[in-house]
Write a protein that holds these residues in place. Structure first.
Motif, PDB file in Angstrom:
ATOM      1  N   MET A 130      25.272  -3.310  -4.363  1.00  0.00           N
ATOM      2  CA  MET A 130      26.257  -4.294  -4.807  1.00  0.00           C
ATOM      3  C   MET A 130      25.983  -4.739  -6.239  1.00  0.00           C
ATOM      4  O   MET A 130      26.899  -4.882  -7.050  1.00  0.00           O
ATOM      5  CB  MET A 130      26.253  -5.503  -3.862  1.00  0.00           C
ATOM      6  N   VAL A 131      24.703  -4.966  -6.539  1.00  0.00           N
ATOM      7  CA  VAL A 131      24.339  -5.382  -7.895  1.00  0.00           C
ATOM      8  C   VAL A 131      24.652  -4.274  -8.893  1.00  0.00           C
ATOM      9  O   VAL A 131      25.211  -4.520  -9.970  1.00  0.00           O
ATOM     10  CB  VAL A 131      22.843  -5.755  -7.956  1.00  0.00           C
ATOM     11  N   SER A 132      24.298  -3.037  -8.542  1.00  0.00           N
ATOM     12  CA  SER A 132      24.538  -1.905  -9.451  1.00  0.00           C
ATOM     13  C   SER A 132      26.032  -1.694  -9.680  1.00  0.00           C
ATOM     14  O   SER A 132      26.475  -1.481 -10.826  1.00  0.00           O
ATOM     15  CB  SER A 132      23.917  -0.630  -8.874  1.00  0.00           C
ATOM     16  N   ALA A 133      26.813  -1.734  -8.603  1.00  0.00           N
ATOM     17  CA  ALA A 133      28.262  -1.536  -8.733  1.00  0.00           C
ATOM     18  C   ALA A 133      28.879  -2.604  -9.630  1.00  0.00           C
ATOM     19  O   ALA A 133      29.704  -2.301 -10.509  1.00  0.00           O
ATOM     20  CB  ALA A 133      28.913  -1.566  -7.354  1.00  0.00           C
ATOM     21  N   LYS A 134      28.458  -3.848  -9.433  1.00  0.00           N
ATOM     22  CA  LYS A 134      28.980  -4.944 -10.250  1.00  0.00           C
ATOM     23  C   LYS A 134      28.590  -4.762 -11.715  1.00  0.00           C
ATOM     24  O   LYS A 134      29.380  -5.015 -12.627  1.00  0.00           O
ATOM     25  CB  LYS A 134      28.457  -6.284  -9.718  1.00  0.00           C
ATOM     26  N   ALA A 135      27.336  -4.309 -11.935  1.00  0.00           N
ATOM     27  CA  ALA A 135      26.862  -4.124 -13.307  1.00  0.00           C
ATOM     28  C   ALA A 135      27.679  -3.063 -14.034  1.00  0.00           C
ATOM     29  O   ALA A 135      28.055  -3.240 -15.203  1.00  0.00           O
ATOM     30  CB  ALA A 135      25.385  -3.736 -13.286  1.00  0.00           C
ATOM     31  N   TYR A 136      27.971  -1.954 -13.360  1.00  0.00           N
ATOM     32  CA  TYR A 136      28.739  -0.882 -13.988  1.00  0.00           C
ATOM     33  C   TYR A 136      30.165  -1.312 -14.308  1.00  0.00           C
ATOM     34  O   TYR A 136      30.792  -0.803 -15.246  1.00  0.00           O
ATOM     35  CB  TYR A 136      28.771   0.342 -13.065  1.00  0.00           C
ATOM     36  N   GLN A 183      21.211 -12.280  -8.538  1.00  0.00           N
ATOM     37  CA  GLN A 183      22.213 -11.391  -9.144  1.00  0.00           C
ATOM     38  C   GLN A 183      23.423 -11.236  -8.231  1.00  0.00           C
ATOM     39  O   GLN A 183      24.569 -11.239  -8.682  1.00  0.00           O
ATOM     40  CB  GLN A 183      21.586 -10.021  -9.426  1.00  0.00           C
ATOM     41  N   LEU A 184      23.171 -11.107  -6.939  1.00  0.00           N
ATOM     42  CA  LEU A 184      24.270 -10.973  -5.980  1.00  0.00           C
ATOM     43  C   LEU A 184      25.146 -12.222  -5.951  1.00  0.00           C
ATOM     44  O   LEU A 184      26.356 -12.142  -5.724  1.00  0.00           O
ATOM     45  CB  LEU A 184      23.714 -10.698  -4.581  1.00  0.00           C
ATOM     46  N   SER A 185      24.525 -13.382  -6.165  1.00  0.00           N
ATOM     47  CA  SER A 185      25.286 -14.634  -6.144  1.00  0.00           C
ATOM     48  C   SER A 185      25.962 -14.920  -7.479  1.00  0.00           C
ATOM     49  O   SER A 185      26.736 -15.868  -7.592  1.00  0.00           O
ATOM     50  CB  SER A 185      24.362 -15.799  -5.780  1.00  0.00           C
ATOM     51  N   GLY A 186      25.656 -14.110  -8.511  1.00  0.00           N
ATOM     52  CA  GLY A 186      26.285 -14.292  -9.816  1.00  0.00           C
ATOM     53  C   GLY A 186      25.544 -15.226 -10.741  1.00  0.00           C
ATOM     54  O   GLY A 186      26.006 -15.484 -11.856  1.00  0.00           O
ATOM     55  N   VAL A 187      24.390 -15.745 -10.317  1.00  0.00           N
ATOM     56  CA  VAL A 187      23.617 -16.655 -11.171  1.00  0.00           C
ATOM     57  C   VAL A 187      22.986 -15.902 -12.334  1.00  0.00           C
ATOM     58  O   VAL A 187      22.929 -16.389 -13.456  1.00  0.00           O
ATOM     59  CB  VAL A 187      22.517 -17.376 -10.349  1.00  0.00           C
ATOM     60  N   LEU A 188      22.492 -14.694 -12.074  1.00  0.00           N
ATOM     61  CA  LEU A 188      21.884 -13.859 -13.102  1.00  0.00           C
ATOM     62  C   LEU A 188      22.739 -12.629 -13.349  1.00  0.00           C
ATOM     63  O   LEU A 188      23.357 -12.101 -12.418  1.00  0.00           O
ATOM     64  CB  LEU A 188      20.475 -13.416 -12.679  1.00  0.00           C
ATOM     65  N   PRO A 189      22.773 -12.139 -14.595  1.00  0.00           N
ATOM     66  CA  PRO A 189      23.514 -10.900 -14.875  1.00  0.00           C
ATOM     67  C   PRO A 189      22.721  -9.688 -14.385  1.00  0.00           C
ATOM     68  O   PRO A 189      21.549  -9.811 -14.017  1.00  0.00           O
ATOM     69  CB  PRO A 189      23.614 -10.903 -16.413  1.00  0.00           C
ATOM     70  N   ALA A 190      23.352  -8.537 -14.374  1.00  0.00           N
ATOM     71  CA  ALA A 190      22.692  -7.311 -13.939  1.00  0.00           C
ATOM     72  C   ALA A 190      23.047  -6.182 -14.896  1.00  0.00           C
ATOM     73  O   ALA A 190      24.228  -5.930 -15.146  1.00  0.00           O
ATOM     74  CB  ALA A 190      23.107  -6.947 -12.516  1.00  0.00           C
ATOM     75  N   THR A 191      22.007  -5.551 -15.452  1.00  0.00           N
ATOM     76  CA  THR A 191      22.205  -4.412 -16.341  1.00  0.00           C
ATOM     77  C   THR A 191      21.536  -3.202 -15.715  1.00  0.00           C
ATOM     78  O   THR A 191      20.304  -3.086 -15.719  1.00  0.00           O
ATOM     79  CB  THR A 191      21.593  -4.675 -17.739  1.00  0.00           C
ATOM     80  N   SER A 192      22.320  -2.316 -15.132  1.00  0.00           N
ATOM     81  CA  SER A 192      21.784  -1.147 -14.440  1.00  0.00           C
ATOM     82  C   SER A 192      21.422  -0.039 -15.420  1.00  0.00           C
ATOM     83  O   SER A 192      21.938   0.021 -16.540  1.00  0.00           O
ATOM     84  CB  SER A 192      22.789  -0.613 -13.421  1.00  0.00           C
TER      85      SER A 192
END
Length: 294
Positions: free
Chosen positions: A1-7, A244-253
């Motif tokens: 989920m984190v990776s998909a959101k990051a992309y 990251q899943l909750s949107g508090v932190l960003p995610a850069t895959s």
């Protein structure tokens, strides 16, 4: 989920990579499609998988109190365990009664994220402290060590709170799992599996305590520090992932980053960098202490 959101949130959007991740997720979830049933082994597996990590923290704390001749204060640790268990059950039941799974999803990520980060900070500190005790002269046995007694006397609440966090974090997951399984398993099998799982955990705890107390002071603190550091490293990754899943932190895959589930290493720079920094600091501390002793 984190990776998909990051992309999907980078510029330009990496749609092809996001689709590949989502396809993999679909493949995993398709296994749950249809009539799913569970057995006693599934129930036991869940409690062992989640409970062992909390158990390692509790055992390390109890072992420390025993080794430092502070066993009379173990009620603080047991208190944290009991309160953590009760709060886990209450929270999970309230979630089931008051929220839909979709509504609770984001809140669950927040809870697991923040408790993971707080627990990681405390675990890393305890790991450092235990490692420092491993250099204590074995003739001293750590019993007359003022700093040893100072931690026990001045930080009992912290030790109890750490036990609470470990049990609460894992306990909430366990109860939510069981609530979700309840409709797909015989209640007799569910309760029997829970009872057997707890029995196995108790046996493991007793064996770990007995074996641990027979280990000389220096190796005991060294092994304990390594186990606690491992959990701290894993909780760091899990906590950051939850935020990251909750949107508090960003995610850069990144395709360069690995996925190591046992260490909660996920392919985002925001999660890998803090874990890498912790490992580097741990190595430097070990080298520093070794050079200092030499």
């Amino acid at each position: 989920m984190v990776s998909a959101k990051a992309y999907l949130t980078v510029d330009p959007i990496q749609k092809d990579k996001a689709v590949k991740v989502i396809d993999r997720m679909h493949g995993y979830l398709s296994l749950l499609d249809g009539n799913t049933s569970y057995g006693i082994v599934d129930v036991i597996t869940i409690i062992l998988r989640e409970g062992l990590e909390a158990l390692l923290v509790v055992i390390a704390l109890l072992g420390f109190l025993k080794k430092s001749d502070q066993e009379d204060k173990k009620s603080w640790i047991y208190g944290g365990v009991i309160i953590g268990s009760i709060v886990s059950i209450v929270l999970a039941v309230l979630v089931k009664l008051l929220f839909t799974s979709g509504t609770f999803g984001n809140n669950n990520f927040l809870i697991s994220g923040w408790t993971g980060v707080f627990a990681a900070v405390m675990l890393i500190y305890v790991s450092y402290w235990l490692h420092s005790k491993s250099s204590v002269d074995s003739r001293n046995h750590g019993i007359q060590d003022k700093s040893c007694k100072s931690l026990a006397n001045g930080s009992l609440f912290s030790l109890g709170f750490l036990a609470f966090l470990a049990v609460f974090r894992e306990g909430t997951e366990v109860v939510l799992f069981y609530i979700g399984m309840a409709s797909s398993i015989k209640l007799t099998d569910l309760f029997l599996g829970i009872a057997l799982g707890f029995a196995i955990l108790i046996i493991i705890a007793v064996l770990m305590l007995k074996i641990g107390l027979r280990i000389p002071m220096k190796p005991f603190f060294l092994v304990s520090s390594l186990l606690v550091f491992y959990l701290g490293l894993k909780f760091t990754g899990m906590g950051i992932n939850g935020l990251q899943l909750s949107g508090v932190l960003p995610a850069t895959s990144s395709d360069l980053l690995p996925t190591i589930s046992a260490l909660a290493v996920y392919p985002t720079w925001q999660g890998v960098i803090p874990q890498a920094v912790l490992v580097v600091i741990a190595i430097l501390v070990i080298l520093h202490n070794k050079l200092k002793r030499n």
